[in-house]
Scaffold this motif. Sequence first.
Motif, PDB file in Angstrom:
ATOM      1  N   GLY A 231       2.731   3.162 -12.548  1.00 12.02           N
ATOM      2  CA  GLY A 231       3.723   4.077 -13.107  1.00 12.02           C
ATOM      3  C   GLY A 231       4.735   4.564 -12.109  1.00 12.02           C
ATOM      4  N   ALA A 233       4.803   7.772 -10.631  1.00 13.05           N
ATOM      5  CA  ALA A 233       4.380   8.749  -9.621  1.00 13.05           C
ATOM      6  C   ALA A 233       4.273   8.051  -8.276  1.00 13.05           C
ATOM      7  CB  ALA A 233       3.043   9.384  -9.993  1.00 13.05           C
ATOM      8  N   VAL A 240      -8.297  12.458  -6.085  1.00 22.08           N
ATOM      9  CA  VAL A 240      -8.386  11.453  -7.154  1.00 22.08           C
ATOM     10  C   VAL A 240      -8.510  10.059  -6.525  1.00 22.08           C
ATOM     11  CG1 VAL A 240      -7.177  10.413  -9.108  1.00 22.08           C
ATOM     12  CG2 VAL A 240      -7.092  12.891  -8.773  1.00 22.08           C
TER      13      VAL A 240
ATOM     14  N   ARG B 126      -0.048  14.037 -13.069  1.00 27.05           N
ATOM     15  CA  ARG B 126       0.412  13.165 -11.981  1.00 27.05           C
ATOM     16  C   ARG B 126      -0.361  11.838 -11.985  1.00 27.05           C
ATOM     17  NH1 ARG B 126      -0.419  14.909  -5.648  1.00 27.05           N
ATOM     18  NH2 ARG B 126       0.067  12.880  -4.748  1.00 27.05           N
ATOM     19  N   THR B 127      -1.667  11.903 -12.238  1.00 26.70           N
ATOM     20  CA  THR B 127      -2.511  10.709 -12.271  1.00 26.70           C
ATOM     21  C   THR B 127      -2.140   9.814 -13.463  1.00 26.70           C
ATOM     22  OG1 THR B 127      -4.271  12.018 -11.262  1.00 26.70           O
ATOM     23  CG2 THR B 127      -4.913   9.928 -12.243  1.00 26.70           C
ATOM     24  N   ASP B 129       0.674   9.594 -14.872  1.00 28.24           N
ATOM     25  CA  ASP B 129       1.956   8.988 -14.524  1.00 28.24           C
ATOM     26  C   ASP B 129       1.746   7.814 -13.563  1.00 28.24           C
ATOM     27  OD1 ASP B 129       4.715   8.681 -14.260  1.00 28.24           O
ATOM     28  OD2 ASP B 129       4.833  10.123 -12.621  1.00 28.24           O
ATOM     29  N   ALA B 130       0.883   8.012 -12.559  1.00 27.10           N
ATOM     30  CA  ALA B 130       0.623   6.948 -11.583  1.00 27.10           C
ATOM     31  C   ALA B 130       0.063   5.701 -12.266  1.00 27.10           C
ATOM     32  CB  ALA B 130      -0.345   7.440 -10.506  1.00 27.10           C
ATOM     33  N   PHE B 131      -0.723   5.896 -13.325  1.00 28.60           N
ATOM     34  CA  PHE B 131      -1.304   4.741 -14.021  1.00 28.60           C
ATOM     35  C   PHE B 131      -0.421   4.255 -15.171  1.00 28.60           C
ATOM     36  CE2 PHE B 131      -5.186   5.986 -11.730  1.00 28.60           C
ATOM     37  CZ  PHE B 131      -5.459   4.741 -11.178  1.00 28.60           C
ATOM     38  N   GLY B 132       0.784   4.772 -15.249  1.00 32.32           N
ATOM     39  CA  GLY B 132       1.764   4.229 -16.196  1.00 32.32           C
ATOM     40  C   GLY B 132       1.439   4.456 -17.660  1.00 32.32           C
ATOM     41  N   SER B 157       5.999  14.650 -12.166  1.00 27.95           N
ATOM     42  CA  SER B 157       5.537  13.605 -13.091  1.00 27.95           C
ATOM     43  C   SER B 157       5.842  13.939 -14.545  1.00 27.95           C
ATOM     44  CB  SER B 157       4.030  13.391 -12.956  1.00 27.95           C
ATOM     45  OG  SER B 157       3.767  12.559 -11.863  1.00 27.95           O
ATOM     46  N   HIS B 160       8.831  12.107 -15.869  1.00 31.01           N
ATOM     47  CA  HIS B 160       8.836  10.646 -16.095  1.00 31.01           C
ATOM     48  C   HIS B 160       8.021  10.277 -17.320  1.00 31.01           C
ATOM     49  CE1 HIS B 160       7.749  10.876 -11.544  1.00 31.01           C
ATOM     50  NE2 HIS B 160       8.967  11.271 -11.711  1.00 31.01           N
ATOM     51  N   GLY B 243      -9.164  10.295 -13.248  1.00 30.21           N
ATOM     52  CA  GLY B 243      -8.604   9.246 -12.396  1.00 30.21           C
ATOM     53  C   GLY B 243      -9.448   7.980 -12.456  1.00 30.21           C
ATOM     54  N   TYR B 247      -8.307   4.409 -14.054  1.00 30.45           N
ATOM     55  CA  TYR B 247      -8.329   3.239 -13.171  1.00 30.45           C
ATOM     56  C   TYR B 247      -9.077   2.088 -13.838  1.00 30.45           C
ATOM     57  CZ  TYR B 247     -10.040   0.109  -9.536  1.00 30.45           C
ATOM     58  OH  TYR B 247     -10.377  -1.004  -8.820  1.00 30.45           O
ATOM     59  N   GLN B 250      -7.356   0.707 -17.071  1.00 33.62           N
ATOM     60  CA  GLN B 250      -6.182  -0.091 -16.725  1.00 33.62           C
ATOM     61  C   GLN B 250      -6.584  -1.403 -16.040  1.00 33.62           C
ATOM     62  OE1 GLN B 250      -3.633   0.234 -18.249  1.00 33.62           O
ATOM     63  NE2 GLN B 250      -2.122   1.639 -17.377  1.00 33.62           N
ATOM     64  N   ARG B 251      -7.633  -1.353 -15.217  1.00 35.14           N
ATOM     65  CA  ARG B 251      -8.104  -2.566 -14.544  1.00 35.14           C
ATOM     66  C   ARG B 251      -8.520  -3.619 -15.582  1.00 35.14           C
ATOM     67  NH1 ARG B 251     -12.753  -4.913 -12.611  1.00 35.14           N
ATOM     68  NH2 ARG B 251     -14.125  -3.408 -13.614  1.00 35.14           N
ATOM     69  N   LYS B 254      -5.719  -5.510 -17.594  1.00 32.85           N
ATOM     70  CA  LYS B 254      -4.884  -6.534 -16.907  1.00 32.85           C
ATOM     71  C   LYS B 254      -5.164  -7.908 -17.473  1.00 32.85           C
ATOM     72  CE  LYS B 254      -2.683  -4.137 -15.339  1.00 32.85           C
ATOM     73  NZ  LYS B 254      -1.277  -3.992 -15.360  1.00 32.85           N
TER      74      LYS B 254
END
Lengths: 254, 254
Positions: A231, A233, A240, B126-127, B129-132, B157, B160, B243, B247, B250-251, B254
Amino acid sequence: MKRIESEQNASVKQWKKLYTRKEREKKNQFIIEGPHLVEEALTHSVPIAHLIIDEDFVIPHTWNAHELDPWIVPKKIMRLLSDTEHPQGVIAICRMAEDNLEITPHGKYLMLDGVQDPGNLGSIIRTADAFGLDGVILGQGTADLYNSKVLRSTQGSLFHLHVVKGDLASYMKECQSQNVPVIVSALEGALPLTETKEAGPFALVVGNEGSGVSEDVKAAADRLVYVPMHGAAESLNVTVATGILLYELQRKAK
Amino acid sequence: MKRIESEQNASVKQWKKLYTRKEREKKNQFIIEGPHLVEEALTHSVPIAHLIIDEDFVIPHTWNAHELDPWIVPKKIMRLLSDTEHPQGVIAICRMAEDNLEITPHGKYLMLDGVQDPGNLGSIIRTADAFGLDGVILGQGTADLYNSKVLRSTQGSLFHLHVVKGDLASYMKECQSQNVPVIVSALEGALPLTETKEAGPFALVVGNEGSGVSEDVKAAADRLVYVPMHGAAESLNVTVATGILLYELQRKAK
């Protein structure tokens, strides 16, 4: 039955000083607060120098197996000694444990290179405990383990888990001499966590909230890894990220 | 050049009130502070009603593309309007976005069932967002998104990522009607995360720090999952657990 009535009592003044790191290190003592932390300390045989309760605190039955000789104080003294807005009636003055961790070839370790925020440090120790690690090493620049906010955030995990302060360079060398691979969290030149092959013992190193792991530590690593993200961020919070790294390393070690 | 000199100025008094949830909801406005958050808001076209800077603040070049007509205030007014110990010279009054999220069959969502701590809420956003992820839904009992501590912890975040308040039961039904499986974090009767087979869109629900996810939400889930642990800690912090769950989901996607 021991009682203290005066706020001017020398012991009260002495205990209160344990909220400074300098005094804790001088006396080798620290303060814990609340029934949950005190029970964890008792259960795990942490040496308690003094137990202090207010007049209304009822000692739980489960504590009776331990030799307790508490100081009883009025609520105004409990408020003075407490670091929280709503004191829970019990405080203990504990002795610090020895600061040395033995590295073994089958061990799993976490090293912190300058984690500054007390809340992060406490949550990271709790997470390391949840994943059953064998020890946590706090490198230079890391928050003080015995800070009251750290102690609260660990929720007692520091009493189940061996946590020491130490020189990361020496511990990393020791791990490598025992064939425990040193895996360092980094963004550049690193392998995605999903592609790591480690499936046994490890020493994971995570770094400072702003600047990450120092260059010296990265240079000495066996492997640099990062948590793949998708994403916008810029990064994950260090707590985390540590949780995800430990989850994946432990999943592959099964 | 617009200037305000008096702490008694009506706008100053009005802006200051935006630190209460009631006033924010009445005016549909919130305060953000510091150059990083303001830049994120500008970049992501968050409607800014007022930009307020102190006399020494130098507007970054990158902001010049935006139509800025800042209020200039003395440092004492900036201190009055700031929620931090060391004000960074810039504050913006933003308008809240519309509170509706469209669920699509390919989406990935996070729903929060009563996450109370503002620091946890901010780090979770924030997390996500990081993982989209495609959106975060804040159920009843969750901390207010526009609380200043939440805003700081998100590190921008929320600008976004689509974050809305809403009724979890309705959103869960909507996900299920679009074939997006609802996966709920729980301890009892749950599958270890390592064994989940979901490999596409999902709606993950995590719960309150103390009591977890409510019974109604669990009953409506397609699947209950937990993060397998090995150690002595009783549970993971909700931010760390979220988190790890994101993770792994999302893993596998893929």
